[in-house]
Scaffold this active site. Structure first.
Site, PDB file in Angstrom:
ATOM      1  N   ARG A  66      -0.098 -15.028 -19.644  1.00  0.00           N
ATOM      2  CA  ARG A  66      -0.975 -15.189 -20.800  1.00  0.00           C
ATOM      3  C   ARG A  66      -0.769 -16.555 -21.459  1.00  0.00           C
ATOM      4  NH1 ARG A  66       0.138  -9.222 -23.282  1.00  0.00           N
ATOM      5  NH2 ARG A  66      -1.055  -8.076 -21.720  1.00  0.00           N
ATOM      6  N   ARG A  76      19.838 -21.887 -12.862  1.00  0.00           N
ATOM      7  CA  ARG A  76      20.000 -20.637 -12.127  1.00  0.00           C
ATOM      8  C   ARG A  76      21.208 -20.645 -11.207  1.00  0.00           C
ATOM      9  NH1 ARG A  76      17.455 -23.761  -8.522  1.00  0.00           N
ATOM     10  NH2 ARG A  76      17.347 -23.115  -6.344  1.00  0.00           N
TER      11      ARG A  76
END
Length: 155
Positions: free
Chosen positions: A33, A106
């Site tokens: 979105r 990460r």
């Protein structure tokens, strides 16, 4: 801990994973979105792609984690498997949040979670071998000493 309490710990670990997976999924929905990327598209801004990849990577490892957790718990030690499972889930959360910020964020949690997963796999392997050797050969490989002999009975 009693057997059913430890089993509950392992089941709770799996439940926590489902909540964590739902959180990761919702992060992808929010990112779609925010960056205007409709399904089935999986490419767009680097920020969206990192969030999407982090969610997919965590999902890809779930079957291996689940199998290792349950086998380590059934054949080695349920309490230790549950604790390692929680540690693995925490490290995957840190992995997700680090990947969300930058691709290099990460790495440390990825290596840590891989290490925890390998420990679970090792426990499962040792537990399964112990079961097979003790069940079919009468040999208790978990009680063999450094000298290669089993301790005398009654000690």
């Amino acid at each position: 801990l009693f057997h059913h309490e430890v089993l509950n710990l392992k089941a709770d670990t799996i439940t926590y994973h489902f909540f964590l997976a739902a959180y990761f999924f919702l992060q992808v929905v929010y990112a779609r979105r925010a960056y205007g990327i409709s399904p089935p598209n999986v490419s767009g801004s680097p920020e969206f792609e990192r969030i999407f990849r982090a969610q997919v990577n965590c999902s890809e490892y779930f079957p291996l984690f689940l199998a290792a957790l349950w086998q380590a718990g059934l054949f080695f030690h349920q309490g230790l498997a549950a604790v390692l499972g929680l540690l693995y889930l925490y490290s995957r959360y840190i992995y997700f949040m680090g990947y969300k910020k930058s691709s290099s964020g990460r790495l440390a949690p990825m290596y840590f979670s891989a290490g925890v997963l390998w420990i679970l796999i090792g426990q499962a392997a040792v537990g399964i071998l112990h079961y097979l050797f003790s069940h079919y050969m009468g040999l208790n490989i978990l009680q063999i000493t450094v000298y290669g002999k089993e301790p005398p009975r009654g000690q």
